[in-house]
Design an enzyme around this catalytic site. Sequence first.
Site, PDB file in Angstrom:
ATOM      1  N   LYS A 101     -19.805   6.844  24.639  1.00 43.56           N
ATOM      2  CA  LYS A 101     -19.346   5.627  25.310  1.00 43.56           C
ATOM      3  C   LYS A 101     -18.309   4.931  24.443  1.00 43.56           C
ATOM      4  O   LYS A 101     -18.541   4.707  23.258  1.00 43.56           O
ATOM      5  CB  LYS A 101     -20.526   4.679  25.554  1.00 43.56           C
ATOM      6  CG  LYS A 101     -20.111   3.370  26.218  1.00 43.56           C
ATOM      7  CD  LYS A 101     -21.313   2.553  26.617  1.00 43.56           C
ATOM      8  CE  LYS A 101     -21.771   1.559  25.587  1.00 43.56           C
ATOM      9  NZ  LYS A 101     -20.891   0.389  25.412  1.00 43.56           N
TER      10      LYS A 101
ATOM     11  N   ASP B  52     -16.432   2.068  29.006  1.00 37.40           N
ATOM     12  CA  ASP B  52     -17.226   0.890  29.384  1.00 37.40           C
ATOM     13  C   ASP B  52     -16.348  -0.365  29.316  1.00 37.40           C
ATOM     14  O   ASP B  52     -16.409  -1.127  28.357  1.00 37.40           O
ATOM     15  CB  ASP B  52     -18.407   0.809  28.398  1.00 37.40           C
ATOM     16  CG  ASP B  52     -19.319  -0.366  28.642  1.00 37.40           C
ATOM     17  OD1 ASP B  52     -19.278  -0.946  29.737  1.00 37.40           O
ATOM     18  OD2 ASP B  52     -20.088  -0.703  27.715  1.00 37.40           O
TER      19      ASP B  52
ATOM     20  N   LYS C 229     -16.013  -2.533  32.145  1.00 37.62           N
ATOM     21  CA  LYS C 229     -16.607  -3.556  33.036  1.00 37.62           C
ATOM     22  C   LYS C 229     -15.557  -4.365  33.797  1.00 37.62           C
ATOM     23  O   LYS C 229     -15.470  -5.589  33.644  1.00 37.62           O
ATOM     24  CB  LYS C 229     -17.498  -4.505  32.242  1.00 37.62           C
ATOM     25  CG  LYS C 229     -18.652  -3.834  31.504  1.00 37.62           C
ATOM     26  CD  LYS C 229     -19.568  -4.869  30.878  1.00 37.62           C
ATOM     27  CE  LYS C 229     -20.731  -4.266  30.129  1.00 37.62           C
ATOM     28  NZ  LYS C 229     -20.376  -3.606  28.859  1.00 37.62           N
TER      29      LYS C 229
ATOM     30  N   ASP D 273     -12.107  -8.201  38.847  1.00 38.56           N
ATOM     31  CA  ASP D 273     -10.873  -8.911  39.206  1.00 38.56           C
ATOM     32  C   ASP D 273     -10.707  -8.798  40.718  1.00 38.56           C
ATOM     33  O   ASP D 273     -11.613  -8.313  41.403  1.00 38.56           O
ATOM     34  CB  ASP D 273      -9.678  -8.282  38.447  1.00 38.56           C
ATOM     35  CG  ASP D 273      -8.550  -9.293  38.206  1.00 38.56           C
ATOM     36  OD1 ASP D 273      -8.232 -10.069  39.125  1.00 38.56           O
ATOM     37  OD2 ASP D 273      -7.988  -9.295  37.096  1.00 38.56           O
TER      38      ASP D 273
ATOM     39  N   THR E 244     -27.783  -7.809  30.367  1.00 34.35           N
ATOM     40  CA  THR E 244     -29.118  -8.074  29.808  1.00 34.35           C
ATOM     41  C   THR E 244     -29.098  -9.273  28.854  1.00 34.35           C
ATOM     42  O   THR E 244     -30.138  -9.783  28.474  1.00 34.35           O
ATOM     43  CB  THR E 244     -29.673  -6.832  29.066  1.00 34.35           C
ATOM     44  OG1 THR E 244     -28.629  -6.286  28.266  1.00 34.35           O
ATOM     45  CG2 THR E 244     -30.169  -5.795  30.029  1.00 34.35           C
TER      46      THR E 244
ATOM     47  N   ARG F  43     -26.931   1.998  17.749  1.00 37.04           N
ATOM     48  CA  ARG F  43     -27.358   1.958  16.354  1.00 37.04           C
ATOM     49  C   ARG F  43     -28.489   2.903  15.962  1.00 37.04           C
ATOM     50  O   ARG F  43     -28.467   3.413  14.834  1.00 37.04           O
ATOM     51  CB  ARG F  43     -27.687   0.505  15.967  1.00 37.04           C
ATOM     52  CG  ARG F  43     -26.421  -0.324  15.824  1.00 37.04           C
ATOM     53  CD  ARG F  43     -26.683  -1.798  15.929  1.00 37.04           C
ATOM     54  NE  ARG F  43     -27.067  -2.166  17.280  1.00 37.04           N
ATOM     55  CZ  ARG F  43     -27.390  -3.399  17.653  1.00 37.04           C
ATOM     56  NH1 ARG F  43     -27.381  -4.377  16.778  1.00 37.04           N
ATOM     57  NH2 ARG F  43     -27.709  -3.639  18.911  1.00 37.04           N
TER      58      ARG F  43
HETATM   59  O1  C5P Z   1     -26.770  -0.267  19.211  1.00 32.11           O
HETATM   60  P1  C5P Z   1     -27.401  -0.327  20.570  1.00 32.11           P
HETATM   61  O2  C5P Z   1     -28.255   0.879  20.908  1.00 32.11           O
HETATM   62  O3  C5P Z   1     -28.112  -1.640  20.832  1.00 32.11           O
HETATM   63  O4  C5P Z   1     -26.137  -0.254  21.573  1.00 32.11           O
HETATM   64  C1  C5P Z   1     -26.283  -0.387  22.966  1.00 32.11           C
HETATM   65  C2  C5P Z   1     -24.927  -0.292  23.608  1.00 32.11           C
HETATM   66  O5  C5P Z   1     -25.071  -0.573  24.994  1.00 32.11           O
HETATM   67  C3  C5P Z   1     -23.890  -1.274  23.079  1.00 32.11           C
HETATM   68  O6  C5P Z   1     -22.607  -0.642  23.203  1.00 32.11           O
HETATM   69  C4  C5P Z   1     -24.007  -2.438  24.039  1.00 32.11           C
HETATM   70  O7  C5P Z   1     -22.812  -3.158  24.144  1.00 32.11           O
HETATM   71  C5  C5P Z   1     -24.302  -1.724  25.348  1.00 32.11           C
HETATM   72  N1  C5P Z   1     -24.960  -2.525  26.371  1.00 32.11           N
HETATM   73  C6  C5P Z   1     -26.182  -3.137  26.168  1.00 32.11           C
HETATM   74  N2  C5P Z   1     -26.757  -3.885  27.171  1.00 32.11           N
HETATM   75  C7  C5P Z   1     -26.134  -3.998  28.354  1.00 32.11           C
HETATM   76  C8  C5P Z   1     -24.899  -3.378  28.575  1.00 32.11           C
HETATM   77  C9  C5P Z   1     -24.334  -2.645  27.551  1.00 32.11           C
HETATM   78  O8  C5P Z   1     -26.770  -3.021  25.101  1.00 32.11           O
HETATM   79  N3  C5P Z   1     -26.714  -4.663  29.319  1.00 32.11           N
END
Ligand code: C5P
Length: 234
Positions: free
Chosen positions: A33, A60, A62, A65, A120, A212
């Site tokens: 992603k 990603d 999003k 518009d 979220t 992460r």
């Molecule tokens: O590091 P981590 O596993 O928390 O990363 C989750 C990824 O998913 C990040 O790129 C974050 O921006 C994305 N994301 C999220 N929650 C959402 C939409 C996207 O954590 N509702």
Amino acid sequence: MKRDVIIACDFSSMESTLSFLDLFKGEKKPFVKIGMELFYSEGPSIVREIKARGHRIFLDLKLHDIPNTVRKAMKVLSALDVDMVNVHAAGTIAMMKAAREGLTREDGTRPLLIAVTQLTSTGDEALRNELLIGAGMNETIVRYARNAREAGLDGVVCSPLEAGMVKQACGTDFMTVTPGIRFADAAADDQVRITTPARAREIGSDFIVVGRPITAAEDPVAAYRRCLEEFVGL
Ligand code: C5P
């Protein structure tokens, strides 16, 4: 729909992203992603470079518009040959239909198109008192998912804990792409509504987005393999 793990490459430069992906030489090429930070700093060349290395890409960005602007922007992204892109369902059914039109190539093919229902990071309090959406979180998510399906989209991004509810409302073939994944023995970081890869599989996610727990792991390849084992069963 074949389940898969998508690695969130939340790096700030081409250099750090490519050296991370170099770790996977000789492995199954992960689905990755690319988010706003990397795309805005490096531009379309980051997509071409990662694509040339054989990875599938979820871009990603999003989009949200007016329909005409989204249609034209999607046409550009489709030509970049990404595999999955997204919009905000709040842009309306008309905007989501325009996104789909813009993405569809002359030969009828197109990348997967999914919608963000509610981020979220938005809590119930902000939903009701700032955005004035009195229907509440779950009802809003289900309605936005239904709108996305009506517009001909392939699925939604949601918390893994919401995936079952979305599947129930929109059918099992409507995709759920779910971030908020942590191993059972790991820290939550700043995520709140989290679950494990194995549980996400049970609830019905089609793709988990993992950042992460893989990118910051001591051994990212081992962490990626662990995700695949738990979620896909490889
Ligand atoms: O590091 P981590 O596993 O928390 O990363 C989750 C990824 O998913 C990040 O790129 C974050 O921006 C994305 N994301 C999220 N929650 C959402 C939409 C996207 O954590 N509702």
